[in-house]
Design an enzyme around this catalytic site. Structure first.
Site, PDB file in Angstrom:
ATOM      1  N   GLY A 236       0.832  -1.196   0.000  1.00 32.60           N
ATOM      2  CA  GLY A 236       0.000   0.000   0.000  1.00 32.60           C
ATOM      3  C   GLY A 236       0.864   1.242   0.000  1.00 32.60           C
ATOM      4  O   GLY A 236       2.019   1.221  -0.445  1.00 32.60           O
ATOM      5  N   SER A 237       0.322   2.313   0.537  1.00 31.08           N
ATOM      6  CA  SER A 237       1.007   3.603   0.461  1.00 31.08           C
ATOM      7  C   SER A 237       2.178   3.655   1.447  1.00 31.08           C
ATOM      8  O   SER A 237       2.190   2.961   2.470  1.00 31.08           O
ATOM      9  CB  SER A 237       0.019   4.725   0.776  1.00 31.08           C
ATOM     10  OG  SER A 237      -0.483   4.546   2.089  1.00 31.08           O
ATOM     11  N   THR A 238       3.111   4.529   1.154  1.00 25.92           N
ATOM     12  CA  THR A 238       4.276   4.700   2.030  1.00 25.92           C
ATOM     13  C   THR A 238       3.838   5.236   3.387  1.00 25.92           C
ATOM     14  O   THR A 238       4.362   4.814   4.427  1.00 25.92           O
ATOM     15  CB  THR A 238       5.298   5.628   1.344  1.00 25.92           C
ATOM     16  OG1 THR A 238       5.760   4.960   0.158  1.00 25.92           O
ATOM     17  CG2 THR A 238       6.486   5.925   2.245  1.00 25.92           C
ATOM     18  N   ALA A 240       0.997   4.734   5.060  1.00 25.40           N
ATOM     19  CA  ALA A 240       0.454   3.644   5.893  1.00 25.40           C
ATOM     20  C   ALA A 240       1.576   2.675   6.264  1.00 25.40           C
ATOM     21  O   ALA A 240       1.622   2.168   7.392  1.00 25.40           O
ATOM     22  CB  ALA A 240      -0.663   2.920   5.149  1.00 25.40           C
ATOM     23  N   GLY A 241       2.498   2.439   5.327  1.00 27.55           N
ATOM     24  CA  GLY A 241       3.620   1.529   5.594  1.00 27.55           C
ATOM     25  C   GLY A 241       4.469   2.003   6.766  1.00 27.55           C
ATOM     26  O   GLY A 241       4.909   1.205   7.601  1.00 27.55           O
ATOM     27  N   GLU A 258       5.545  -3.445   0.854  1.00 25.78           N
ATOM     28  CA  GLU A 258       5.672  -3.078  -0.562  1.00 25.78           C
ATOM     29  C   GLU A 258       4.942  -1.758  -0.724  1.00 25.78           C
ATOM     30  O   GLU A 258       3.708  -1.728  -0.646  1.00 25.78           O
ATOM     31  CB  GLU A 258       5.020  -4.149  -1.453  1.00 25.78           C
ATOM     32  CG  GLU A 258       5.633  -5.518  -1.348  1.00 25.78           C
ATOM     33  CD  GLU A 258       6.993  -5.611  -2.009  1.00 25.78           C
ATOM     34  OE1 GLU A 258       7.428  -4.638  -2.663  1.00 25.78           O
ATOM     35  OE2 GLU A 258       7.624  -6.657  -1.859  1.00 25.78           O
ATOM     36  N   GLU A 391       4.530  10.531  -5.748  1.00 30.03           N
ATOM     37  CA  GLU A 391       3.769   9.543  -6.512  1.00 30.03           C
ATOM     38  C   GLU A 391       2.380  10.106  -6.805  1.00 30.03           C
ATOM     39  O   GLU A 391       1.643  10.460  -5.893  1.00 30.03           O
ATOM     40  CB  GLU A 391       3.648   8.261  -5.687  1.00 30.03           C
ATOM     41  CG  GLU A 391       2.951   7.154  -6.426  1.00 30.03           C
ATOM     42  CD  GLU A 391       2.852   5.875  -5.596  1.00 30.03           C
ATOM     43  OE1 GLU A 391       2.389   5.947  -4.443  1.00 30.03           O
ATOM     44  OE2 GLU A 391       3.239   4.811  -6.094  1.00 30.03           O
TER      45      GLU A 391
HETATM   46  P1  NAD Z   1      -3.331   2.529   1.380  1.00 30.54           P
HETATM   47  O1  NAD Z   1      -2.045   2.505   2.103  1.00 30.54           O
HETATM   48  O2  NAD Z   1      -4.264   3.641   1.641  1.00 30.54           O
HETATM   49  O3  NAD Z   1      -4.146   1.194   1.695  1.00 30.54           O
HETATM   50  C1  NAD Z   1      -3.628  -0.081   1.451  1.00 30.54           C
HETATM   51  C2  NAD Z   1      -4.278  -1.087   2.378  1.00 30.54           C
HETATM   52  O4  NAD Z   1      -3.882  -0.816   3.714  1.00 30.54           O
HETATM   53  C3  NAD Z   1      -5.797  -1.044   2.401  1.00 30.54           C
HETATM   54  O5  NAD Z   1      -6.267  -2.355   2.609  1.00 30.54           O
HETATM   55  C4  NAD Z   1      -6.100  -0.153   3.595  1.00 30.54           C
HETATM   56  O6  NAD Z   1      -7.371  -0.385   4.138  1.00 30.54           O
HETATM   57  C5  NAD Z   1      -5.003  -0.564   4.542  1.00 30.54           C
HETATM   58  N1  NAD Z   1      -4.530   0.467   5.472  1.00 30.54           N
HETATM   59  C6  NAD Z   1      -4.413   1.801   5.253  1.00 30.54           C
HETATM   60  N2  NAD Z   1      -3.855   2.399   6.317  1.00 30.54           N
HETATM   61  C7  NAD Z   1      -3.599   1.428   7.220  1.00 30.54           C
HETATM   62  C8  NAD Z   1      -3.001   1.414   8.508  1.00 30.54           C
HETATM   63  N3  NAD Z   1      -2.570   2.532   9.087  1.00 30.54           N
HETATM   64  N4  NAD Z   1      -2.876   0.229   9.155  1.00 30.54           N
HETATM   65  C9  NAD Z   1      -3.283  -0.923   8.576  1.00 30.54           C
HETATM   66  N5  NAD Z   1      -3.867  -0.966   7.361  1.00 30.54           N
HETATM   67  C10 NAD Z   1      -4.017   0.192   6.691  1.00 30.54           C
HETATM   68  O7  NAD Z   1      -2.946   2.414  -0.160  1.00 30.54           O
HETATM   69  P2  NAD Z   1      -3.925   2.397  -1.423  1.00 30.54           P
HETATM   70  O8  NAD Z   1      -4.315   3.808  -1.721  1.00 30.54           O
HETATM   71  O9  NAD Z   1      -4.990   1.394  -1.253  1.00 30.54           O
HETATM   72  O10 NAD Z   1      -2.924   1.840  -2.556  1.00 30.54           O
HETATM   73  C11 NAD Z   1      -2.116   2.657  -3.303  1.00 30.54           C
HETATM   74  C12 NAD Z   1      -0.695   2.649  -2.787  1.00 30.54           C
HETATM   75  O11 NAD Z   1      -0.188   1.308  -2.788  1.00 30.54           O
HETATM   76  C13 NAD Z   1       0.242   3.422  -3.693  1.00 30.54           C
HETATM   77  O12 NAD Z   1       1.097   4.210  -2.917  1.00 30.54           O
HETATM   78  C14 NAD Z   1       1.028   2.326  -4.398  1.00 30.54           C
HETATM   79  O13 NAD Z   1       2.278   2.736  -4.862  1.00 30.54           O
HETATM   80  C15 NAD Z   1       1.108   1.282  -3.377  1.00 30.54           C
HETATM   81  N6  NAD Z   1       1.383  -0.025  -4.008  1.00 30.54           N
HETATM   82  C16 NAD Z   1       2.618  -0.610  -3.832  1.00 30.54           C
HETATM   83  C17 NAD Z   1       2.914  -1.812  -4.455  1.00 30.54           C
HETATM   84  C18 NAD Z   1       4.248  -2.481  -4.284  1.00 30.54           C
HETATM   85  O14 NAD Z   1       4.336  -3.684  -4.512  1.00 30.54           O
HETATM   86  N7  NAD Z   1       5.292  -1.786  -3.896  1.00 30.54           N
HETATM   87  C19 NAD Z   1       1.963  -2.427  -5.236  1.00 30.54           C
HETATM   88  C20 NAD Z   1       0.726  -1.804  -5.408  1.00 30.54           C
HETATM   89  C21 NAD Z   1       0.442  -0.591  -4.765  1.00 30.54           C
END
Ligand code: NAD
Length: 484
Positions: A236-238, A240-241, A258, A391
């Site tokens: 997911g997003s940096t 949240a990561g 990731e 991004e």
């Molecule tokens: P996001 O971080 O908002 O959400 C991703 C997931 O995490 C969702 O299921 C969400 O409900 C959950 N989440 C969000 N915040 C959380 C937290 N604090 N604790 C636990 N879970 C949480 O990201 P998004 O908008 O859904 O996806 C887009 C992002 O994902 C982009 O930044 C993209 O670059 C990244 N991405 C990375 C890869 C990779 O392999 N590096 C692949 C695909 C997408």
């Protein structure tokens, strides 16, 4: 063109091999990015549902006759059955993914409909071939029995952009290692998970080995913090990561991340543009630009800058933009209205910072509903502009000129991210040489497509650890040394 006509409604979670009623009354509405209309409605997991899912995964893992204690061959057989059941539903899965997140159906069919079963079969074969134990002669007289043991209960948190593929990057190596899982999909894409759960049921996986709880951020947080979870795998997003990494750091809980990217597509001065344009679309704009590895910084030699900008403008200006379920579409809508607003705000920021909008820059006139934006090329900015550094996650490319090769490498590496990239040249060997100088976890030469056999992941703000390949298996195993 197929459409989702009726509302798809589900009232249960898949927990412990059963369809379980939710503990609360909250619901998730899934809105079509093509039309803005509601197409799905499912329960929203609350902390009590997370507890139930983790308890089911825990019981399945702790069962002395259970999944973790099956032979690798038995697990591989079950994984192959699951791959077959997914294959049987691949059309439905691709269609649902495209309906929910706007991924062009041709892309959804080729990736979301293919990768998950392929990744399961790949890890099933690795499970069969990897010895679970080895005897190592010691230096001090004795020997050691070194065992690979499953890390335990995995919390897998997945984004909306490639929901089934990115889930499979976690589920397949976890299953191969003997782990059990709680999968939390993103609320934007949950209907496909119900079909996946049906495949798990049909494949006869033991109860509790895979549990699925659609929910938002709070459900994700509950899972990350849960005392019954042994490892978190997150895409997911940096932002949240970072939060998840902080929690896992506090708990000393293993985590793989990731995250986002801002990769460079480096065109060398000998690039054959006609031969490269189709692959350049895939490397820079796949899935409407909502792809973590997309090479959204196009680095062009000054000597051919005008020609390259023109070639990209031609390509981007002619991409069919439309309903994601139309077979001819190459650019569908943004996944959500909020995502479109984010993309548009970056285009505005680019303009304000002096970027030239070579093509696109607005909404397609012919499409009066849905979250569409025109493929947009920004030129005449350098690598310090906000649109070059952050991004955007949409069909927006930034063309940046460079002088010599050293400058191209230095611009490519001057990023907070380090996920992907690509080099485009008529000289393959030179392309590989340049690729070796780029500080990213992955990079392509004259194309870019991750392969299940090779590690995938990023450096810097793009994440921690690797998925796929044998490296992705070891992330779900820990070692035990028994000194003999
Ligand atoms: P996001 O971080 O908002 O959400 C991703 C997931 O995490 C969702 O299921 C969400 O409900 C959950 N989440 C969000 N915040 C959380 C937290 N604090 N604790 C636990 N879970 C949480 O990201 P998004 O908008 O859904 O996806 C887009 C992002 O994902 C982009 O930044 C993209 O670059 C990244 N991405 C990375 C890869 C990779 O392999 N590096 C692949 C695909 C997408």
């Amino acid at each position: 063109m197929e459409t989702v006509s009726a509302l798809v409604r589900h009232n249960h979670f898949f927990i412990g091999g059963q369809w379980v009623a939710p503990s609360g009354t909250g619901r998730i509405s899934i809105v079509s990015p093509n039309t803005g209309q509601t197409i799905g409605d499912v329960p929203d997991a609350e902390p009590a549902d997370v507890d139930a899912a983790v308890a089911a995964a825990r019981d399945a893992f702790d069962d002395p006759q259970g999944w973790a204690h099956w032979s690798a061959d038995q697990r591989a057989d079950a994984m192959e059955r699951l791959a077959d059941e997914i294959d049987a539903r691949s059309h439905e899965i691709a269609h649902l993914v495209s309906s929910q997140n706007g991924m062009p159906i041709s892309t959804a069919t080729a990736l979301e409909g293919v990768f998950p079963a392929a990744v399961l079969r790949y890890y099933a074969s690795l499970a069969r071939s990897q010895p679970a134990e080895e005897i190592r002669p010691g230096l001090l007289g004795g020997t050691t029995l070194v065992r690979r043991v499953p890390v335990g209960v995995v919390g897998a948190i997945v984004p909306w952009n490639y929901p089934q593929t990115l889930a499979s990057f976690k589920i397949a190596p976890a299953l191969a290692s003997g782990c059990t899982l709680v999968v939390k999909p993103s609320p934007e894409t949950v209907l496909d998970d119900y079909v996946f759960a049906q495949a798990v049921e049909a494949a006869g996986l033991p109860a509790g080995v895979i549990n699925i709880i659609p929910g938002g951020r709070d459900a994700g947080r509950s899972l990350v913090e849960h005392a019954g979870v042994d490892k978190i795998a997150f895409t997911g997003s940096t932002a949240a990561g970072r939060e998840i990494a902080a929690t896992c750091g506090q708990l000393l809980r293993p985590v793989t991340l990731e995250l986002g990217g801002k990769s460079a597509a480096i065109l060398l001065d000998d690039v054959d543009l006609d031969a490269s344009m189709e692959n350049l679309y895939g490397a820079t704009l796949l899935n409407n630009g909502q792809t973590c590895f997309a090479g959204t910084r196009v680095l062009a030699p000054r000597s051919r800058y005008a020609e390259i900008v023109d070639a990209f403008a031609q390509m981007m200006g002619h991409l069919p933009v439309g309903d994601s379920l139309d077979e001819s579409t190459l650019i569908g809508p943004m996944a959500t209205e909020a995502q479109r607003a984010r993309v548009e705000s970056y285009v505005a920021r680019g303009r304000a910072d002096g970027a030239r909008v070579v093509t696109g820059g607005g909404r397609p006139e012919a499409l009066d509903r849905g979250w569409f934006v025109e493929p947009t090329l920004l030129a005449d900015v350098d690598n310090t502009a906000v649109v070059s550094r952050e991004e955007i996650f949409g069909p927006v490319l930034v063309a940046i000129p460079y002088g010599d090769l050293d400058e191209a490498v230095s611009i490519a590496n001057d990023s907070d991210y380090g996920l992907g990239g690509s080099v485009w040249t008529a000289d393959h060997a030179q392309g590989v040489d340049v690729a070796r100088r780029i500080r990213t976890g992955t990079i392509g030469v004259n194309g870019y497509l991750p392969d299940p056999t090779a590690p995938f992941g990023g450096l810097k703000a793009s994440g921690l650890g690797r998925e796929l390949g044998p490296e992705g298996l070891s992330a779900y195993q820990s070692a035990q040394s028994i000194y003999l």
